[in-house]
Write a protein that holds these residues in place. Sequence first.
Motif, PDB file in Angstrom:
ATOM      1  N   LEU A 256     -89.038 -24.563 -55.773  1.00 49.83           N
ATOM      2  CA  LEU A 256     -89.752 -23.479 -54.761  1.00 49.83           C
ATOM      3  C   LEU A 256     -88.954 -22.404 -55.572  1.00 49.83           C
ATOM      4  CD1 LEU A 256     -91.871 -24.055 -52.543  1.00 49.83           C
ATOM      5  CD2 LEU A 256     -89.975 -23.485 -50.911  1.00 49.83           C
ATOM      6  N   ALA A 257     -89.421 -21.065 -55.438  1.00 53.04           N
ATOM      7  CA  ALA A 257     -89.867 -19.602 -55.818  1.00 53.04           C
ATOM      8  C   ALA A 257     -90.458 -18.827 -54.838  1.00 53.04           C
ATOM      9  CB  ALA A 257     -89.244 -19.431 -57.427  1.00 53.04           C
ATOM     10  N   GLY A 258     -90.543 -18.062 -55.128  1.00 48.05           N
ATOM     11  CA  GLY A 258     -91.850 -16.711 -54.630  1.00 48.05           C
ATOM     12  C   GLY A 258     -91.669 -17.263 -52.978  1.00 48.05           C
ATOM     13  N   VAL A 259     -91.168 -17.357 -51.852  1.00 49.49           N
ATOM     14  CA  VAL A 259     -91.080 -17.371 -50.616  1.00 49.49           C
ATOM     15  C   VAL A 259     -90.735 -16.898 -50.063  1.00 49.49           C
ATOM     16  CG1 VAL A 259     -90.013 -19.406 -48.615  1.00 49.49           C
ATOM     17  CG2 VAL A 259     -90.083 -20.202 -50.617  1.00 49.49           C
ATOM     18  N   THR A 260     -91.346 -16.510 -48.613  1.00 47.80           N
ATOM     19  CA  THR A 260     -91.486 -15.106 -47.759  1.00 47.80           C
ATOM     20  C   THR A 260     -91.983 -15.698 -46.730  1.00 47.80           C
ATOM     21  OG1 THR A 260     -93.927 -15.130 -47.406  1.00 47.80           O
ATOM     22  CG2 THR A 260     -93.284 -14.001 -49.503  1.00 47.80           C
ATOM     23  N   ALA A 261     -91.490 -17.490 -46.068  1.00 49.48           N
ATOM     24  CA  ALA A 261     -91.321 -17.731 -44.709  1.00 49.48           C
ATOM     25  C   ALA A 261     -91.534 -19.001 -44.401  1.00 49.48           C
ATOM     26  CB  ALA A 261     -93.228 -17.238 -44.017  1.00 49.48           C
ATOM     27  N   ILE A 262     -90.616 -19.152 -44.196  1.00 47.37           N
ATOM     28  CA  ILE A 262     -91.105 -21.123 -43.402  1.00 47.37           C
ATOM     29  C   ILE A 262     -90.998 -21.741 -42.400  1.00 47.37           C
ATOM     30  CG2 ILE A 262     -89.170 -20.975 -45.098  1.00 47.37           C
ATOM     31  CD1 ILE A 262     -86.877 -21.775 -43.341  1.00 47.37           C
ATOM     32  N   THR A 263     -91.154 -23.080 -41.814  1.00 48.46           N
ATOM     33  CA  THR A 263     -91.802 -23.522 -41.139  1.00 48.46           C
ATOM     34  C   THR A 263     -91.271 -24.912 -40.672  1.00 48.46           C
ATOM     35  OG1 THR A 263     -92.832 -23.742 -38.879  1.00 48.46           O
ATOM     36  CG2 THR A 263     -94.141 -24.267 -40.998  1.00 48.46           C
ATOM     37  N   GLY A 264     -90.585 -25.103 -39.646  1.00 46.52           N
ATOM     38  CA  GLY A 264     -90.668 -27.124 -39.969  1.00 46.52           C
ATOM     39  C   GLY A 264     -91.306 -27.555 -38.670  1.00 46.52           C
ATOM     40  N   GLY A 265     -91.420 -28.973 -38.664  1.00 47.63           N
ATOM     41  CA  GLY A 265     -91.844 -30.570 -38.087  1.00 47.63           C
ATOM     42  C   GLY A 265     -90.601 -30.928 -37.231  1.00 47.63           C
ATOM     43  N   ASN A 266     -91.072 -31.782 -36.867  1.00 47.89           N
ATOM     44  CA  ASN A 266     -90.290 -33.063 -36.686  1.00 47.89           C
ATOM     45  C   ASN A 266     -89.645 -33.083 -37.534  1.00 47.89           C
ATOM     46  OD1 ASN A 266     -88.667 -34.900 -35.117  1.00 47.89           O
ATOM     47  ND2 ASN A 266     -91.117 -36.077 -34.759  1.00 47.89           N
ATOM     48  N   ALA A 267     -90.512 -33.545 -38.849  1.00 48.77           N
ATOM     49  CA  ALA A 267     -89.312 -34.458 -39.883  1.00 48.77           C
ATOM     50  C   ALA A 267     -89.899 -33.782 -41.053  1.00 48.77           C
ATOM     51  CB  ALA A 267     -89.527 -35.889 -39.982  1.00 48.77           C
ATOM     52  N   HIS A 268     -90.896 -32.749 -41.001  1.00 46.11           N
ATOM     53  CA  HIS A 268     -91.237 -32.327 -42.357  1.00 46.11           C
ATOM     54  C   HIS A 268     -90.817 -30.836 -42.297  1.00 46.11           C
ATOM     55  CE1 HIS A 268     -94.859 -30.870 -39.483  1.00 46.11           C
ATOM     56  NE2 HIS A 268     -94.852 -30.517 -40.734  1.00 46.11           N
ATOM     57  N   SER A 269     -91.290 -30.095 -43.217  1.00 45.92           N
ATOM     58  CA  SER A 269     -91.514 -28.492 -43.916  1.00 45.92           C
ATOM     59  C   SER A 269     -92.174 -27.990 -44.297  1.00 45.92           C
ATOM     60  CB  SER A 269     -89.402 -28.665 -44.063  1.00 45.92           C
ATOM     61  OG  SER A 269     -88.356 -28.590 -44.172  1.00 45.92           O
ATOM     62  N   CYS A 270     -92.331 -26.831 -44.185  1.00 41.82           N
ATOM     63  CA  CYS A 270     -93.861 -25.832 -45.380  1.00 41.82           C
ATOM     64  C   CYS A 270     -93.161 -25.008 -45.198  1.00 41.82           C
ATOM     65  CB  CYS A 270     -94.865 -26.152 -44.761  1.00 41.82           C
ATOM     66  SG  CYS A 270     -95.591 -27.383 -43.590  1.00 41.82           S
ATOM     67  N   ALA A 271     -93.336 -23.886 -46.701  1.00 43.41           N
ATOM     68  CA  ALA A 271     -93.517 -22.808 -46.925  1.00 43.41           C
ATOM     69  C   ALA A 271     -93.997 -21.690 -47.617  1.00 43.41           C
ATOM     70  CB  ALA A 271     -91.488 -22.754 -48.535  1.00 43.41           C
ATOM     71  N   LEU A 272     -94.162 -20.636 -47.188  1.00 41.93           N
ATOM     72  CA  LEU A 272     -95.165 -20.050 -47.186  1.00 41.93           C
ATOM     73  C   LEU A 272     -95.094 -19.035 -48.766  1.00 41.93           C
ATOM     74  CD1 LEU A 272     -97.895 -18.306 -46.601  1.00 41.93           C
ATOM     75  CD2 LEU A 272     -96.568 -16.715 -44.910  1.00 41.93           C
ATOM     76  N   LYS A 273     -95.640 -19.237 -49.980  1.00 42.98           N
ATOM     77  CA  LYS A 273     -95.011 -18.135 -50.505  1.00 42.98           C
ATOM     78  C   LYS A 273     -95.902 -16.842 -51.056  1.00 42.98           C
ATOM     79  CE  LYS A 273     -94.773 -20.595 -53.960  1.00 42.98           C
ATOM     80  NZ  LYS A 273     -94.556 -21.594 -55.569  1.00 42.98           N
ATOM     81  N   LYS A 274     -95.358 -16.080 -51.772  1.00 46.38           N
ATOM     82  CA  LYS A 274     -95.365 -14.865 -52.028  1.00 46.38           C
ATOM     83  C   LYS A 274     -97.040 -14.098 -52.474  1.00 46.38           C
ATOM     84  CE  LYS A 274     -93.214 -13.520 -56.189  1.00 46.38           C
ATOM     85  NZ  LYS A 274     -92.377 -12.654 -57.087  1.00 46.38           N
ATOM     86  N   ASP A 275     -97.654 -15.617 -53.096  1.00 44.57           N
ATOM     87  CA  ASP A 275     -98.795 -15.317 -53.962  1.00 44.57           C
ATOM     88  C   ASP A 275    -100.094 -16.089 -52.702  1.00 44.57           C
ATOM     89  OD1 ASP A 275     -98.531 -18.521 -53.655  1.00 44.57           O
ATOM     90  OD2 ASP A 275     -98.960 -18.539 -55.861  1.00 44.57           O
ATOM     91  N   GLY A 276     -99.640 -16.517 -51.656  1.00 44.29           N
ATOM     92  CA  GLY A 276    -100.523 -16.529 -49.966  1.00 44.29           C
ATOM     93  C   GLY A 276    -100.463 -18.230 -50.451  1.00 44.29           C
ATOM     94  N   THR A 277     -99.844 -19.418 -51.216  1.00 44.94           N
ATOM     95  CA  THR A 277     -99.786 -20.497 -50.887  1.00 44.94           C
ATOM     96  C   THR A 277     -98.898 -21.380 -50.050  1.00 44.94           C
ATOM     97  OG1 THR A 277     -98.878 -21.489 -53.107  1.00 44.94           O
ATOM     98  CG2 THR A 277    -101.387 -20.758 -53.241  1.00 44.94           C
ATOM     99  N   ALA A 278     -98.893 -22.484 -50.088  1.00 44.65           N
ATOM    100  CA  ALA A 278     -98.087 -23.112 -49.516  1.00 44.65           C
ATOM    101  C   ALA A 278     -97.074 -24.168 -49.440  1.00 44.65           C
ATOM    102  CB  ALA A 278     -98.980 -23.000 -47.321  1.00 44.65           C
ATOM    103  N   ALA A 279     -96.744 -24.755 -49.863  1.00 45.96           N
ATOM    104  CA  ALA A 279     -96.573 -26.146 -50.023  1.00 45.96           C
ATOM    105  C   ALA A 279     -95.112 -26.487 -48.787  1.00 45.96           C
ATOM    106  CB  ALA A 279     -95.456 -25.808 -50.719  1.00 45.96           C
ATOM    107  N   CYS A 280     -95.539 -27.574 -49.034  1.00 46.40           N
ATOM    108  CA  CYS A 280     -95.049 -28.746 -47.871  1.00 46.40           C
ATOM    109  C   CYS A 280     -94.308 -29.757 -48.037  1.00 46.40           C
ATOM    110  CB  CYS A 280     -96.198 -29.192 -46.452  1.00 46.40           C
ATOM    111  SG  CYS A 280     -97.003 -27.693 -45.664  1.00 46.40           S
ATOM    112  N   TRP A 281     -93.005 -31.105 -47.565  1.00 41.85           N
ATOM    113  CA  TRP A 281     -92.527 -31.607 -48.024  1.00 41.85           C
ATOM    114  C   TRP A 281     -91.864 -32.160 -46.378  1.00 41.85           C
ATOM    115  CZ3 TRP A 281     -91.433 -26.458 -48.441  1.00 41.85           C
ATOM    116  CH2 TRP A 281     -89.948 -26.288 -47.796  1.00 41.85           C
TER     117      TRP A 281
END
Length: 332
Positions: A20-45
């Motif tokens: 994971l690179a280029g991250v500008t913000a993150i958020t977390g749920g009950n048992a998952h996490s997501c990241a916002l990337k500077k290119d405007g896309t998102a990834a979760c795990w």
Amino acid sequence: GQLGDSTKTERTTPSTVKGLAGVTAITGGNAHSCALKKDGTAACWGRNSHGQLGDGTKVNRTVPSTVKGLSGVVALAAGSNSTCALKKDGTVACWGANSFGQLGNGTHSDTAKPVAVKGLSGAVTIGNGESHHCAVKKDGTALCWGRNNYGQIGDGTKTSRPAPVAVKGLSGAVDIAGGNLHTCAVKKDGTALCWGRNNGYGQLGDGTYENRSTPAAVKGLSGAVAIVAGALHSCAKRTNTTIACWGDSKYQQVGTGEGSDSLVADNVNALKAGPNKCNDGNLCTGGDVCTTGKCGPGWAKDCDDGSDCTTDSCDPQTGCKHVKKSTPCDDD
């Protein structure tokens, strides 16, 4: 796999999220996490039992997986088992669990890919609760959708809503946040209001334990510019960089030094959200008070008043101290 380090091993120290690179913000749920990337896309795990990772599957992931069909994202907010994204065009898309209508698309069916929140445009910020989501629009109004058993949607009812409805009596909003079963918003005049569950903990900050299905003013709070909500407590940042919290304090989360609930906004002891840093890398509060409870070895850089006539030091509770030296000297 919610740590994203390709394992399912619990960690007591930070572990780097893989790939994971280029991250500008993150958020977390009950048992998952997501990241916002500077290119405007998102990834979760992490856990994906309801499709909350948004990758088109319900397969758990131990490393980040790209959210499908999503671009132009400027903010993310994760609920317990759902996730929402604010896009630069002012629309919102959500994915994951939808049993209470928390995806806002007018249905109660889970989805593993982003779906548009129905009828929502002009959004400028979003906030998440356990099973409800909210958005503030550029006109200062707010809308919420999803679970509403305690009135956390703020429409004057306890009926869950599968599509956005207006929060009653709220205008001039600039920020919004959802707790477990409550919601709070900050207004441009620096006041804050909360609604939803309040019984037993006082997380609405209105001086009572009464649940509210419409916004109630937080008592003792002014100058607020941002707000966050925990499961059973809430906190606001003020313009003077101090922090005030209210609600459940069983684990000292209100920060007053006492273990009792706070029904109104209380100042967090010896804490300001200042921009300064100690030389040891720890964030300092306003007045050069370090949040770690100790001053870094570079305190002189932060507290030196430039005079040879004083001995300068950083006290962890009161900030910079300047004690006159016993030997007379001339500042001129």
